[in-house]
Design a protein around this motif. Sequence first.
Motif, mmCIF file in Angstrom:
data_model
loop_
_atom_site.group_PDB
_atom_site.id
_atom_site.type_symbol
_atom_site.label_atom_id
_atom_site.label_comp_id
_atom_site.label_asym_id
_atom_site.label_seq_id
_atom_site.Cartn_x
_atom_site.Cartn_y
_atom_site.Cartn_z
ATOM 1 N N ARG A 104 79.763 44.510 111.662
ATOM 2 C CA ARG A 104 80.104 45.785 111.034
ATOM 3 C C ARG A 104 79.278 46.899 111.671
ATOM 4 N NH1 ARG A 104 82.602 46.660 106.084
ATOM 5 N NH2 ARG A 104 82.251 48.718 105.154
ATOM 6 N N LYS A 105 79.930 47.983 112.040
ATOM 7 C CA LYS A 105 79.220 49.102 112.639
ATOM 8 C C LYS A 105 78.483 49.902 111.572
ATOM 9 C CE LYS A 105 82.620 49.866 116.345
ATOM 10 N NZ LYS A 105 83.580 48.837 115.895
ATOM 11 N N SER A 106 77.377 50.493 111.948
ATOM 12 C CA SER A 106 76.721 51.466 111.085
ATOM 13 C C SER A 106 77.570 52.728 111.058
ATOM 14 C CB SER A 106 75.327 51.800 111.612
ATOM 15 O OG SER A 106 75.428 52.503 112.846
ATOM 16 N N TYR A 107 77.337 53.574 110.045
ATOM 17 C CA TYR A 107 78.108 54.822 109.999
ATOM 18 C C TYR A 107 77.855 55.658 111.248
ATOM 19 C CZ TYR A 107 79.720 59.477 108.985
ATOM 20 O OH TYR A 107 80.360 60.693 109.092
ATOM 21 N N ALA A 108 76.605 55.731 111.700
ATOM 22 C CA ALA A 108 76.293 56.568 112.857
ATOM 23 C C ALA A 108 77.038 56.094 114.092
ATOM 24 C CB ALA A 108 74.786 56.561 113.107
ATOM 25 N N GLU A 109 77.119 54.784 114.296
ATOM 26 C CA GLU A 109 77.843 54.259 115.464
ATOM 27 C C GLU A 109 79.337 54.523 115.331
ATOM 28 O OE1 GLU A 109 78.728 50.013 117.736
ATOM 29 O OE2 GLU A 109 77.356 50.079 116.023
ATOM 30 N N TRP A 110 79.881 54.261 114.149
ATOM 31 C CA TRP A 110 81.306 54.495 113.910
ATOM 32 C C TRP A 110 81.667 55.954 114.149
ATOM 33 C CZ3 TRP A 110 83.632 57.741 110.347
ATOM 34 C CH2 TRP A 110 84.999 57.571 110.137
ATOM 35 N N ALA A 111 80.862 56.859 113.623
ATOM 36 C CA ALA A 111 81.154 58.287 113.745
ATOM 37 C C ALA A 111 81.107 58.741 115.196
ATOM 38 C CB ALA A 111 80.174 59.101 112.906
ATOM 39 N N ARG A 112 80.172 58.178 115.980
ATOM 40 C CA ARG A 112 80.076 58.571 117.373
ATOM 41 C C ARG A 112 81.354 58.217 118.139
ATOM 42 N NH1 ARG A 112 75.125 59.442 119.508
ATOM 43 N NH2 ARG A 112 74.674 59.888 117.314
ATOM 44 N N HIS A 113 82.022 57.158 117.721
ATOM 45 C CA HIS A 113 83.260 56.735 118.372
ATOM 46 C C HIS A 113 84.493 57.472 117.829
ATOM 47 C CE1 HIS A 113 82.138 53.575 121.113
ATOM 48 N NE2 HIS A 113 81.436 52.958 120.208
ATOM 49 N N THR A 114 84.379 58.120 116.678
ATOM 50 C CA THR A 114 85.560 58.689 116.019
ATOM 51 C C THR A 114 85.363 60.162 115.683
ATOM 52 O OG1 THR A 114 84.721 57.797 113.908
ATOM 53 C CG2 THR A 114 86.348 56.461 115.082
ATOM 54 N N VAL A 115 84.903 60.452 114.470
ATOM 55 C CA VAL A 115 84.944 61.822 113.948
ATOM 56 C C VAL A 115 83.957 62.764 114.620
ATOM 57 C CG1 VAL A 115 85.827 61.072 111.713
ATOM 58 C CG2 VAL A 115 83.355 61.221 112.054
ATOM 59 N N GLU A 116 82.954 62.235 115.348
ATOM 60 C CA GLU A 116 82.007 63.105 116.039
ATOM 61 C C GLU A 116 82.402 63.384 117.483
ATOM 62 O OE1 GLU A 116 78.105 61.480 115.629
ATOM 63 O OE2 GLU A 116 77.945 61.997 113.497
ATOM 64 N N ARG A 117 83.458 62.748 117.957
ATOM 65 C CA ARG A 117 83.909 63.027 119.318
ATOM 66 C C ARG A 117 84.550 64.407 119.385
ATOM 67 N NH1 ARG A 117 86.579 57.631 121.908
ATOM 68 N NH2 ARG A 117 86.972 59.128 123.595
ATOM 69 N N VAL A 118 84.338 65.107 120.473
ATOM 70 C CA VAL A 118 84.863 66.470 120.585
ATOM 71 C C VAL A 118 86.388 66.459 120.617
ATOM 72 C CG1 VAL A 118 82.794 67.327 121.726
ATOM 73 C CG2 VAL A 118 84.669 66.434 123.112
ATOM 74 N N THR A 119 86.989 65.323 120.937
ATOM 75 C CA THR A 119 88.445 65.241 121.000
ATOM 76 C C THR A 119 89.074 64.787 119.678
ATOM 77 O OG1 THR A 119 88.230 63.004 121.917
ATOM 78 C CG2 THR A 119 88.510 64.819 123.481
ATOM 79 N N PHE A 120 88.264 64.523 118.663
ATOM 80 C CA PHE A 120 88.824 64.124 117.369
ATOM 81 C C PHE A 120 89.701 65.241 116.817
ATOM 82 C CE2 PHE A 120 88.331 63.959 112.625
ATOM 83 C CZ PHE A 120 89.167 62.866 112.438
ATOM 84 N N LEU A 121 90.916 64.876 116.363
ATOM 85 C CA LEU A 121 91.894 65.872 115.917
ATOM 86 C C LEU A 121 92.256 65.613 114.456
ATOM 87 C CD1 LEU A 121 93.707 68.260 116.715
ATOM 88 C CD2 LEU A 121 95.444 66.597 117.404
ATOM 89 N N PRO A 122 91.619 66.303 113.509
ATOM 90 C CA PRO A 122 91.928 66.086 112.091
ATOM 91 C C PRO A 122 93.399 66.302 111.754
ATOM 92 C CG PRO A 122 89.885 67.328 112.321
ATOM 93 C CD PRO A 122 90.493 67.249 113.692
ATOM 94 N N ALA A 123 94.052 67.263 112.408
ATOM 95 C CA ALA A 123 95.446 67.559 112.084
ATOM 96 C C ALA A 123 96.368 66.380 112.353
ATOM 97 C CB ALA A 123 95.919 68.772 112.883
ATOM 98 N N ALA A 124 96.009 65.534 113.326
ATOM 99 C CA ALA A 124 96.808 64.348 113.649
ATOM 100 C C ALA A 124 96.166 63.078 113.106
ATOM 101 C CB ALA A 124 97.002 64.240 115.156
ATOM 102 N N SER A 125 95.328 63.241 112.090
ATOM 103 C CA SER A 125 94.624 62.107 111.485
ATOM 104 C C SER A 125 94.931 62.073 109.988
ATOM 105 C CB SER A 125 93.118 62.231 111.722
ATOM 106 O OG SER A 125 92.832 62.234 113.108
ATOM 107 N N PRO A 126 96.148 61.658 109.615
ATOM 108 C CA PRO A 126 96.513 61.649 108.205
ATOM 109 C C PRO A 126 95.837 60.516 107.447
ATOM 110 C CG PRO A 126 98.265 60.699 109.514
ATOM 111 C CD PRO A 126 97.252 61.221 110.489
#
Length: 307
Positions: A191-213
């Motif tokens: 299981r990833k820690s939150y910090a590791e998970w976020a670095r791969h997903t919501v903290e990436r500059v290319t993360f697009l909330p509008a296309a993340s329902p």
Amino acid sequence: MSGPLPERLPGGYRCRPAVLADADAIHRLAAACERERDGRAVTGADRISAELTLPGVRPESDTLIVYDGAGGAAGFGWVRGQRARVQVHPAHQGRGLGGVLLAWAETRAREQGSDRIAQTVSDTDRAAAALLRACGYSRLVMEWLLEIALPDEPEVPDPPAGITVRPFRHGDEQAAYRLTEDAFDEWQPRRKSYAEWARHTVERVTFLPAASPVALAGDQMVGAVLSLDAPGHDEGYVERVAVRHDHRGRGIARTLLWEAFRTFHQRGRPACTLWTHSGTGALSLYERLGMTVRRSSTVYCKALVTD
């Protein structure tokens, strides 16, 4: 303090640990490998930066960049626990760099306390697969990059009764983390820690909330699709798909995916891609949506013998 460097490199090459400033050079190397193997580059520059700055990664000992006499990046190695990545620029293949980097990665994984090591290799990279097999690696799982063309705006099916769908918004991070990690616990090795998970997903500059329902049952998040939109790419990318165990089989994932596809179409992306692998059992879901396999990879694994 840096970790041990390889004792021998082919003539004309030098190596050192990578630093964050090397991210662009490593990205160019990765893109060159992808174009040579598969005809197009798909790895985003922000993925390289994320890997170099993951919690627990010490670039001074967990990375190695090999460069030629002109200072160009010829090879790269990265190790984090049981996972590794080794790449050699197409112009420098066949000179023994892959074997040197692979041996370094195994040594570093042992130093980190790992009893095995795994890495993903494109099925078009026969030389890399042959090297891994010769060094005692065996197949672990298959991975597929799937694609769907979006020439027209997709119709999005209504969500199931009792479910509401909306775009990802600030404050959803922890709920999305728990949801996706709970879903992936079935097949991922840890299981990833939150910090590791976020670095791969919501903290990436290319993360697009509008296309993340996300899908909600009352105030509980029960489904999520997390998407990336890299500048310069003509297609969207779905990074994560997850539905809570007790809400599966209701069509939630289908609704969320079509919602993401529609957003990408509206943003001028005529196609969308995502990766899945044999451990998830999700390939048939994506194929029913009309997605097709563009290419495949294999994860190879090797047990490490400690002295």
